[in-house]
Design an enzyme around this catalytic site. Structure first.
Site, PDB file in Angstrom:
ATOM      1  CG  HIS A  71      -1.588  -1.302   1.615  1.00 28.93           C
ATOM      2  ND1 HIS A  71      -2.664  -1.751   0.761  1.00 28.93           N
ATOM      3  CD2 HIS A  71      -1.446  -1.996   2.324  1.00 28.93           C
ATOM      4  CE1 HIS A  71      -3.238  -2.926   1.233  1.00 28.93           C
ATOM      5  NE2 HIS A  71      -2.335  -3.120   2.131  1.00 28.93           N
ATOM      6  CG  HIS A  98       2.970   5.250   5.984  1.00 31.45           C
ATOM      7  ND1 HIS A  98       2.471   5.368   7.282  1.00 31.45           N
ATOM      8  CD2 HIS A  98       1.836   6.272   5.382  1.00 31.45           C
ATOM      9  CE1 HIS A  98       1.461   5.901   7.657  1.00 31.45           C
ATOM     10  NE2 HIS A  98       0.954   6.561   6.244  1.00 31.45           N
ATOM     11  CG  HIS A 100      -0.507   8.546   1.926  1.00 34.55           C
ATOM     12  ND1 HIS A 100      -1.295   7.346   1.730  1.00 34.55           N
ATOM     13  CD2 HIS A 100      -0.059   8.737   3.075  1.00 34.55           C
ATOM     14  CE1 HIS A 100      -1.488   6.997   2.920  1.00 34.55           C
ATOM     15  NE2 HIS A 100      -0.677   7.741   3.957  1.00 34.55           N
ATOM     16  CG  HIS A 123       0.638  10.206   6.856  1.00 37.30           C
ATOM     17  ND1 HIS A 123      -0.436   9.498   6.368  1.00 37.30           N
ATOM     18  CD2 HIS A 123       0.340  11.645   6.624  1.00 37.30           C
ATOM     19  CE1 HIS A 123      -1.220  10.402   5.812  1.00 37.30           C
ATOM     20  NE2 HIS A 123      -0.865  11.627   6.061  1.00 37.30           N
ATOM     21  CB  THR A 203      -5.798   7.957   5.547  1.00 36.38           C
ATOM     22  OG1 THR A 203      -4.410   7.302   5.283  1.00 36.38           O
ATOM     23  CG2 THR A 203      -5.949   9.083   6.229  1.00 36.38           C
ATOM     24  CB  THR A 204      -4.877   2.484   5.478  1.00 37.91           C
ATOM     25  OG1 THR A 204      -4.351   2.427   7.104  1.00 37.91           O
ATOM     26  CG2 THR A 204      -3.970   3.273   4.902  1.00 37.91           C
TER      27      THR A 204
HETATM   28  N1  LIG Z   1      -0.908  -1.350   5.969  1.00 39.63           N
HETATM   29  C1  LIG Z   1      -0.819   0.007   6.185  1.00 39.63           C
HETATM   30  N2  LIG Z   1      -0.999   0.682   7.305  1.00 39.63           N
HETATM   31  C2  LIG Z   1      -0.627   2.108   7.068  1.00 39.63           C
HETATM   32  C3  LIG Z   1      -1.006   2.958   8.241  1.00 39.63           C
HETATM   33  C4  LIG Z   1      -1.236   2.469   9.286  1.00 39.63           C
HETATM   34  C5  LIG Z   1      -1.370   3.581  10.530  1.00 39.63           C
HETATM   35  C6  LIG Z   1      -1.746   4.716  10.078  1.00 39.63           C
HETATM   36 CL1  LIG Z   1      -1.923   5.946  11.420  1.00 39.63          CL
HETATM   37  C7  LIG Z   1      -1.808   5.239   8.981  1.00 39.63           C
HETATM   38  S1  LIG Z   1      -2.142   7.034   8.334  1.00 39.63           S
HETATM   39  N3  LIG Z   1      -2.202   6.899   6.803  1.00 39.63           N
HETATM   40  O1  LIG Z   1      -3.473   7.134   8.689  1.00 39.63           O
HETATM   41  O2  LIG Z   1      -0.983   7.531   8.848  1.00 39.63           O
HETATM   42  C8  LIG Z   1      -1.431   4.255   7.707  1.00 39.63           C
HETATM   43  C9  LIG Z   1      -0.287   2.607   5.641  1.00 39.63           C
HETATM   44  S2  LIG Z   1      -0.240   1.021   4.751  1.00 39.63           S
HETATM   45 ZN   LIG Z   2      -0.474   7.563   5.909  1.00 40.31          ZN
END
Ligand SMILES: Nc1nc(-c2ccc(Cl)c(S(N)(=O)=O)c2)cs1
Ligand SMILES: [Zn+2]
Length: 262
Positions: A71, A98, A100, A123, A203-204
């Site tokens: 992802h 990670h 986006h 993030h 957001t996932t």
């Molecule tokens: N498998 C995956 N998990 C995430 C993830 C996990 C925790 C969080 Cl807090 C988030 S986000 N986009 O809300 O920051 C994304 C991405 S891809």
């Molecule tokens: Zn994120």
């Protein structure tokens, strides 16, 4: 398998096996305090409690595991990387970072500012210490969000991460990155006094409504080639048929929430 896996809209159109796009995501994803949102900056309410952050362990050089998780590209972070202040109730320990992004440099961020979206969004995910009370508290997770825009220069702090992308094209692949620090990736600290704050969700999936969001006003700048490397080097699938791009959740309704500003 019985349950189809979740995916982004771009994968629904191109997926061999049927996967669930954003409109079908389960968990808390269809509830009313979701993320991301469009932040209308002149409606954000000034909150004097939103002081400066104190970042600890951000400047420590560390070689970390970077993975393609199907992802996004995710860097594992150690629990001695922590944040405090910034209007947060307590100390939070980092778990991962990670990003986006999109090949369209105006559509790669998850949050928007006054309807404008950016090239990417990074993030840095933090968890409240486990002794910090209930695991499903509304502020169990604190995400620091940094908007990325195209700049004329190569951002040298990102070189190590961008170079690692070559080694993890397929989901499930991981590599240990050359030693680098989080500070290398961020705008200088004195530019991080101004940020937006609101209560939202992952957001996932499962989109748990347990995230206290911080969206910094100061942008990170990357050269176009560095931004495009994410879409060009990474794939959603084993067969390397679908480039990993547009891993961005659609904007969600603010509803009766307020956005605050430091
Ligand atoms: N498998 C995956 N998990 C995430 C993830 C996990 C925790 C969080 Cl807090 C988030 S986000 N986009 O809300 O920051 C994304 C991405 S891809
Ligand atoms: Zn994120």
């Amino acid at each position: 398998d019985t349950e189809s896996h979740w995916c982004y809209q771009i994968q629904v159109q191109n997926s061999q096996h049927n996967c669930l796009g954003p409109a079908q995501w389960g968990g808390e994803c269809q509830k009313s305090q979701q993320s991301p949102i469009d932040i209308v900056t002149n409606k954000a309410r000034l909150d004097y409690n939103l002081g400066d952050f104190s970042f600890s362990g951000y400047d420590k050089k560390h070689s970390r595991l970077v993975q393609n998780n199907g992802h996004s590209v995710m860097v594992s972070l150690e629990p001695d990387v922590t944040i405090n202040g910034g209007g947060l109730a307590t100390l939070y320990q980092a778990t991962q970072l990670h990003l986006h992004w999109s090949e369209d440099l105006n559509n790669g961020s998850e949050h928007a500012l006054d309807g404008e979206r950016f090239a990417m969004e990074m993030h840095i995910v933090h968890q409240k210490g486990i002794e910090g009370g209930a695991q499903n508290a509304k502020d169990q997770i604190a995400v620091l969000a940094f908007l990325v825009e195209e700049g004329s220069e190569h951002n040298d702090g990102f070189r190590v991460l961008v170079e690692a992308l070559d080694k993890i094209p397929k989901p499930g692949m991981n590599v240990t990155m050359e030693a680098s620090s989080l500070t290398d990736l961020l705008p200088q600290e004195d530019k991080l006094k101004h940020y937006f704050r609101y209560q939202g969700s992952l957001t996932t999936p499962t989109c748990d409504e347990t995230v206290v969001w911080t969206v910094f006003k100061e942008r990170i700048q990357l050269h176009k080639d560095q931004i495009l490397a994410f879409s060009q080097k990474l794939y959603y699938d084993e067969e390397q048929k679908l480039k990993m791009t547009d891993n961005v959740r659609p904007l969600q309704q603010l509803g009766d929430r307020l956005v605050y500003t430091s």
